[in-house]
Design a protein around this motif. Structure first.
Motif, PDB file in Angstrom:
ATOM      1  N   GLY A  54      33.845  42.488  50.621  1.00  0.00           N
ATOM      2  CA  GLY A  54      32.826  42.613  49.577  1.00  0.00           C
ATOM      3  C   GLY A  54      32.857  43.931  48.846  1.00  0.00           C
ATOM      4  N   ILE A  55      33.780  44.843  49.220  1.00  0.00           N
ATOM      5  CA  ILE A  55      33.802  46.159  48.578  1.00  0.00           C
ATOM      6  C   ILE A  55      34.245  46.049  47.119  1.00  0.00           C
ATOM      7  CG2 ILE A  55      36.167  46.756  49.181  1.00  0.00           C
ATOM      8  CD1 ILE A  55      33.133  49.094  49.418  1.00  0.00           C
ATOM      9  N   ASP A  56      35.146  45.108  46.822  1.00  0.00           N
ATOM     10  CA  ASP A  56      35.604  44.952  45.438  1.00  0.00           C
ATOM     11  C   ASP A  56      34.461  44.485  44.536  1.00  0.00           C
ATOM     12  OD1 ASP A  56      38.130  45.733  46.118  1.00  0.00           O
ATOM     13  OD2 ASP A  56      38.884  43.689  46.424  1.00  0.00           O
ATOM     14  N   GLU A  57      33.628  43.535  45.025  1.00  0.00           N
ATOM     15  CA  GLU A  57      32.500  43.058  44.229  1.00  0.00           C
ATOM     16  C   GLU A  57      31.480  44.173  44.047  1.00  0.00           C
ATOM     17  OE1 GLU A  57      33.793  41.579  46.767  1.00  0.00           O
ATOM     18  OE2 GLU A  57      34.585  39.677  46.009  1.00  0.00           O
ATOM     19  N   ALA A  58      31.232  44.968  45.109  1.00  0.00           N
ATOM     20  CA  ALA A  58      30.253  46.049  44.998  1.00  0.00           C
ATOM     21  C   ALA A  58      30.708  47.099  43.992  1.00  0.00           C
ATOM     22  CB  ALA A  58      30.044  46.686  46.373  1.00  0.00           C
ATOM     23  N   MET A  59      32.015  47.392  43.955  1.00  0.00           N
ATOM     24  CA  MET A  59      32.537  48.411  43.030  1.00  0.00           C
ATOM     25  C   MET A  59      32.861  47.817  41.663  1.00  0.00           C
ATOM     26  SD  MET A  59      35.180  50.378  45.601  1.00  0.00           S
ATOM     27  CE  MET A  59      35.692  51.518  44.328  1.00  0.00           C
ATOM     28  N   LYS A  60      32.798  46.464  41.573  1.00  0.00           N
ATOM     29  CA  LYS A  60      33.165  45.769  40.333  1.00  0.00           C
ATOM     30  C   LYS A  60      34.561  46.205  39.877  1.00  0.00           C
ATOM     31  CE  LYS A  60      28.443  45.005  38.765  1.00  0.00           C
ATOM     32  NZ  LYS A  60      27.425  45.178  37.714  1.00  0.00           N
ATOM     33  N   THR A  61      35.469  46.143  40.847  1.00  0.00           N
ATOM     34  CA  THR A  61      36.857  46.530  40.588  1.00  0.00           C
ATOM     35  C   THR A  61      37.491  45.570  39.594  1.00  0.00           C
ATOM     36  OG1 THR A  61      37.003  47.360  42.850  1.00  0.00           O
ATOM     37  CG2 THR A  61      39.082  46.998  41.674  1.00  0.00           C
ATOM     38  N   PRO A  62      38.075  46.083  38.518  1.00  0.00           N
ATOM     39  CA  PRO A  62      38.728  45.185  37.548  1.00  0.00           C
ATOM     40  C   PRO A  62      39.934  44.489  38.157  1.00  0.00           C
ATOM     41  CG  PRO A  62      39.231  47.475  37.047  1.00  0.00           C
ATOM     42  CD  PRO A  62      38.206  47.493  38.136  1.00  0.00           C
ATOM     43  N   TYR A  63      40.315  43.370  37.555  1.00  0.00           N
ATOM     44  CA  TYR A  63      41.459  42.595  38.036  1.00  0.00           C
ATOM     45  C   TYR A  63      42.731  43.419  37.923  1.00  0.00           C
ATOM     46  CZ  TYR A  63      44.665  38.701  38.686  1.00  0.00           C
ATOM     47  OH  TYR A  63      45.653  37.887  39.148  1.00  0.00           O
ATOM     48  N   SER A  64      43.511  43.439  39.009  1.00  0.00           N
ATOM     49  CA  SER A  64      44.725  44.250  39.033  1.00  0.00           C
ATOM     50  C   SER A  64      45.824  43.628  38.161  1.00  0.00           C
ATOM     51  CB  SER A  64      45.224  44.377  40.478  1.00  0.00           C
ATOM     52  OG  SER A  64      46.479  45.024  40.486  1.00  0.00           O
ATOM     53  N   PRO A  65      46.498  44.440  37.356  1.00  0.00           N
ATOM     54  CA  PRO A  65      47.618  43.900  36.555  1.00  0.00           C
ATOM     55  C   PRO A  65      48.912  43.769  37.336  1.00  0.00           C
ATOM     56  CG  PRO A  65      47.303  46.226  36.068  1.00  0.00           C
ATOM     57  CD  PRO A  65      46.220  45.854  37.051  1.00  0.00           C
ATOM     58  N   ILE A  66      48.905  44.130  38.629  1.00  0.00           N
ATOM     59  CA  ILE A  66      50.143  44.083  39.419  1.00  0.00           C
ATOM     60  C   ILE A  66      50.778  42.687  39.429  1.00  0.00           C
ATOM     61  CG2 ILE A  66      50.997  44.185  41.793  1.00  0.00           C
ATOM     62  CD1 ILE A  66      50.996  46.835  40.492  1.00  0.00           C
ATOM     63  N   PRO A  67      49.994  41.593  39.635  1.00  0.00           N
ATOM     64  CA  PRO A  67      50.654  40.276  39.633  1.00  0.00           C
ATOM     65  C   PRO A  67      51.397  39.975  38.343  1.00  0.00           C
ATOM     66  CG  PRO A  67      48.466  40.111  40.583  1.00  0.00           C
ATOM     67  CD  PRO A  67      48.574  41.489  40.017  1.00  0.00           C
ATOM     68  N   TRP A  68      50.823  40.382  37.210  1.00  0.00           N
ATOM     69  CA  TRP A  68      51.514  40.125  35.943  1.00  0.00           C
ATOM     70  C   TRP A  68      52.771  40.986  35.821  1.00  0.00           C
ATOM     71  CZ3 TRP A  68      50.393  35.953  33.422  1.00  0.00           C
ATOM     72  CH2 TRP A  68      49.114  35.400  33.512  1.00  0.00           C
TER      73      TRP A  68
END
Length: 423
Positions: A54-68
């Motif tokens: 849940g840390i990503d939701e709490a920090m509202k981390t943007p989607y990583s461009p690594i997969p692209w």
């Protein structure tokens, strides 16, 4: 130059990098991340010795461009590999190989797959370093006592000083209210923008070492030599192995042939005490006739089974009609004057010496091999071997009948010719 750096270092005060807050548990860190995010901070990071759900939701981390990025690297590798092989095989240096097309997509897939994985992996590695700003050789957080244990048992939240919302006192109060039980101001000491001199020495050394193989390849591609190629690992090209129709290298196996003996006491699956069925013998002697346990199976289906196994294992040497003229024998005969001088021609099943052998001896030959012929006891079940014996007997009988019919036809023709001549 070094004196100038020392002078600048003495006059430049340390810059505040940020505030490091320590929390007692992952739940406290999660709650602090929510409060910092709600307060409008954007340049902060959470550190934990393990993933916190849940840390990503709490920090509202943007989607990583690594997969692209990885997808782009992989597709570049695929396209580059196919284009490279098309250019080399179909345009620059086409080779005629048994009438095969110069460019065939299925044949290019192994190299395309390898290059896809290679470029995707390199892109992921470089992308992670770049996006996480890991390319520097120094970080102000390295001297923080909290951060030195954050991979073991500490939970930390770092707010960077260049965040627009950052105020030393206000941010400290916010982190304290969020549950931090220890705060540490982290200062960034002056570092020369130039890397250490050792860095350049290592780069120069690696460059020189990396140019040696390229220089050797360039020299080899532009010269003709009778000397053997340079091999770093001789085992890749000159490893011990067993070749067909040749004795095994000394010391490779315990026995001089290529068949390893079974471990003492080994019993094959389905083994029974029926000597006739397993060895073709009764009281130690080869016998004619088929074992009692398969006599009720001697029908057309069993004959077809024998023909199928004969076609797979026997016909390549003995020929489809059993005259010892299979494809392997023909090829070996052509090479007999060069590298296969030890070739022993396979026997013809229609040779009186072979056709007079008892059924049990034929079964034993299929099982254990003879002369240069390998045994197939480890690959074929006893029933399959008896089915081959049945088919060989049928093959001998059919060729014998053909010979008798030809002889009778010749005799009738001669009698007719004599009668005509007397008239």
């Amino acid at each position: 130059m070094s004196h100038e750096h020392e002078k600048v270092e003495e006059t430049r005060p340390p810059q505040l990098h940020g505030l490091v807050a320590e929390f007692s548990s992952p739940d406290a860190l999660l709650e602090a991340a929510r409060k910092v995010q709600e307060a409008g901070y954007r340049k902060y990071e959470c550190y934990s010795p393990h993933p916190v759900h849940g840390i990503d939701e709490a920090m509202k981390t943007p989607y990583s461009p690594i997969p692209w990025l990885v997808l782009g690297g992989g597709l570049t590798g695929t396209a580059g590999a196919i284009l490279m092989q098309w250019w080399m095989n179909a345009v620059d240096y086409p080779l005629i190989i048994s009438g095969k097309p110069f460019f065939s997509l299925p044949a290019q897939m192994p190299v395309a797959f390898e290059l896809t994985i290679l470029l995707a992996g390199i892109t992921a590695f470089v992308g992670m370093i770049g996006l996480n700003k890991l390319f520097g050789y120094y970080s102000a957080l390295n001297k923080s006592k909290i951060m030195q244990r954050v991979t073991n048992d500490k939970y930390a939240l770092v707010v960077e000083a260049d965040d627009p919302q950052f105020r030393l006192q206000g941010t400290s109060d916010l982190l304290s209210q969020a549950g931090a039980h220890h705060l540490e101001a982290c200062y960034e000491e002056y570092q020369s923008p130039e890397p250490p001199s050792l860095f350049w020495k290592i780069i120069i050394l690696l460059t020189v070492v990396g140019l040696i193989p390229m220089a050797y390849v360039f020299r080899s591609s532009n010269s003709i030599s009778d000397a053997p190629p340079l091999r770093i690992d001789h085992g890749m090209a000159y490893q011990q192995k067993v070749k067909g129709q040749a004795p095994a290298p000394a010391g490779l196996f315990k026995t001089p042939d290529m068949n390893l003996p079974p471990v003492e006491g080994t019993i094959p699956f389905g083994y029974s005490e029926d000597e006739h069925f397993n060895k073709g013998k009764v009281n130690g002697q080869f016998v004619n006739g088929f074992p009692a346990r398969i006599k009720d199976k001697l029908n057309q289906a069993f004959m077809d089974r024998g023909q199928r196994q004969f076609s797979i294992y026997c016909s390549v040497c003995h020929g489809t009609a059993g005259y010892g003229d299979g494809m392997v024998h023909r090829v070996a005969t052509e090479r007999a004057t060069t590298d296969l001088s030890l070739w022993v021609p396979p026997k013809s099943f229609h040779d009186p010496l072979i056709s007079s052998k008892p059924d049990g001896e034929l079964f034993d030959t299929i099982t254990n091999g003879k002369n240069k012929m390998l045994g197939y006891g480890y690959r074929l079940s006893p029933e399959d071997r008896w089915a081959i014996v049945l088919y060989v007997r049928a093959l001998q009988q059919s060729q014998r009948n053909k010979t008798i019919a030809a002889t009778e036809a010749s005799s009738i023709s001669k009698t007719t010719d004599n009668s005509t001549a007397r008239r």
